[in-house]
Scaffold this motif. Structure first.
Motif, short mmCIF file in Angstrom:
data_model
loop_
_atom_site.label_atom_id
_atom_site.label_comp_id
_atom_site.label_asym_id
_atom_site.label_seq_id
_atom_site.Cartn_x
_atom_site.Cartn_y
_atom_site.Cartn_z
N VAL A 1 36.76 32.80 7.59
CA VAL A 1 38.01 33.30 7.03
C VAL A 1 38.99 33.64 8.15
N SER A 2 38.49 34.20 9.24
CA SER A 2 39.39 34.62 10.32
C SER A 2 39.99 33.42 11.03
N ILE B 1 36.79 43.27 12.85
CA ILE B 1 36.34 43.16 11.46
C ILE B 1 36.40 44.53 10.81
N ASP C 1 39.76 40.34 2.46
CA ASP C 1 39.72 38.90 2.75
C ASP C 1 38.40 38.31 2.26
N ASP D 1 41.39 41.70 11.89
CA ASP D 1 41.61 40.27 11.67
C ASP D 1 41.12 39.88 10.29
N VAL D 2 40.00 40.47 9.92
CA VAL D 2 39.41 40.19 8.63
C VAL D 2 38.96 41.52 8.03
N THR D 3 39.26 41.73 6.77
CA THR D 3 38.79 42.94 6.11
C THR D 3 37.74 42.57 5.06
N ILE E 1 32.90 35.67 7.44
CA ILE E 1 33.99 36.43 8.06
C ILE E 1 34.64 35.61 9.17
N ARG E 2 33.83 34.93 9.96
CA ARG E 2 34.39 34.10 11.04
C ARG E 2 35.21 32.96 10.47
N THR F 1 31.26 28.91 3.19
CA THR F 1 32.47 29.32 2.48
C THR F 1 32.59 28.59 1.16
#
Ligand SMILES: Nc1nc2c(ncn2[C@@H]2O[C@H](COP(=O)(O)OP(=O)(O)OP(=O)(O)O)[C@@H](O)[C@H]2O)c(=O)[nH]1
Ligand SMILES: [Mg+2]
Length: 352
Positions: free
Chosen positions: A209-210, A28, A161, A135-137, A206-207, A310
């Motif tokens: 989105v990833s 992350i 992201d 993986d995710v920004t 974040i999870r 989300t």
């Protein structure tokens, strides 16, 4: 273990080899303007993350690896002794930051670190290269004037992201959240990192989105059933059951939705016949307006809570908070305006 790892990283920097990872860590990237609260956000996340966690801080100024380590660890109150923290200097090392970072990330994976948080100040090409390894920004911004303008100038928003609106305790948070969401279309998670607020929700986002675009995890999605509004269950069953030969799996009255329901098996999926209990119920109104017919499509989703989070942060219109429906499943309806003109029901993919 941590000391082995430190040695391995040092060995890497003098040209050592990297072992292969069994399972890659979730990397992350936490970036944003100076002082936005990136370190505090990471600290708040450390407070709720489970499993083995590492923090890498990219220090743009220090020529010494580990230069900012002490300062950062002092600020990270939630970093227990098991959290691996390391600073990587972006200046004074040959070969570029990104290749070194890639190797360090491989090492962390190989050592079983499940989550790696990488803090970078979002300025300069080297830093942007590092961002691409995540993986995710997540870009951390605040309601303070100028933050988002600065982030946009630095090209940070393009790399994002998800957005984290930190310091949501400051004035203007609602307005800035709205503006950011409208300008970028990205989901926004609010945090008051200094009080540990919002860290869990931000990580959930974040999870989620990833997971997008990663094959396999999507396997949990399925069309659970097709909801059909009928005038009379008894009459429609003459056709669906009597003529077509479908089997009624169960019948139920869902009082809070104002419907009598007959669920019919249809291979892996189902057909749900809905009869209104009154003209005022949602199905009653639907029939009055459009006549009987397809009323909704129900999707089973693998990670219900994360999906709801989300949806909310992306501005989708939910008809209510999640409820418990037929069969004891959690569900929620999404307004057709947010789902391409279809009333969409989401059902938690779980067995009560
Ligand atoms: N009001 C408020 N202040 C916060 C919050 N989170 C962090 N801060 C403060 O913001 C300041 C900067 O926090 P840091 O976490 O060091 O920010 P950073 O983005 O890591 O800063 P650099 O690494 O120097 O770029 C500190 O004084 C924090 O106490 C918050 O949620 N609300
Ligand atoms: Mg910092």
């Amino acid at each position: 273990m941590s000391r082995d790892l430190a040695r391995a990283i040092t060995a890497l920097e003098s040209g050592g080899a990297v072992p292969a990872a069994a399972r890659p860590s979730l990397v992350i990237g936490i970036t944003g303007p100076p002082g936005a609260g990136k370190s505090t956000v990471i600290d708040a996340m450390l407070g709720v993350l489970e499993g083995r966690v590492a923090v890498l801080a990219v220090d743009p100024s220090s020529p010494f690896t580990g230069g900012a380590l002490l300062g950062d660890r002092v600020r990270m109150n939630n970093a227990g002794p098991d959290v691996f923290i390391r600073s990587l200097a972006s200046r004074g090392h040959g070969g570029g930051l990104a290749p070194r970072m890639r190797d360090v990330l491989s090492l962390l994976s190989a050592h079983g670190y499940e989550t790696v948080l990488v803090e970078t100040v979002g300025v300069g090409q080297e830093e942007m290269d590092v961002t691409s390894l995540a993986d995710v920004t997540a870009v951390v911004l605040t309601p303070a004037g100028g933050d988002s303008v600065q982030a946009e100038k630095a090209g940070l928003l393009e790399a994002a992201d998800v957005l984290i609106l930190n310091k949501a305790d400051l004035a203007g948070a609602d307005r800035v959240e709205q503006e950011l969401h409208e300008a970028t279309g990205l989901p926004v998670a609010r945090m008051v990192a200094k009080d540990g607020i919002g860290a869990r929700e931000a990580l959930e986002l974040i999870r989620t989105v990833s997971r997008r675009g990663r094959p396999g995890v999507l396997a949990g999605f399925a069309i659970d059933h097709l909801g059909i509004a009928v005038v009379s269950l008894a009459e429609s069953l003459l056709f669906y059951e009597g003529v077509l030969g479908m089997r009624v799996a169960h019948r139920e009255t869902v009082a809070h939705e104002g419907v009598h329901v007959a669920m019919l098996d249809a291979g892996g999926s189902r057909v749900e016949l809905l009869e209104a209990m009154s003209a005022e119920s949602a199905v009653g109104k639907f029939i009055a307006k459009r006549g009987p017919g397809i009323h909704h499509v129900a999707l089973r989703v693998p990670d219900f809570a994360a999906t709801i989070a989300t949806l909310k942060s992306s501005g989708a219109r939910l008809l209510s908070e999640p409820r418990i429906g037929a069969g004891g499943h959690r569900y929620v309806f999404i307004h057709p305006a947010s789902a391409g003109g279809v009333l969409l029901e989401l059902i938690a993919h779980e067995h009560p």
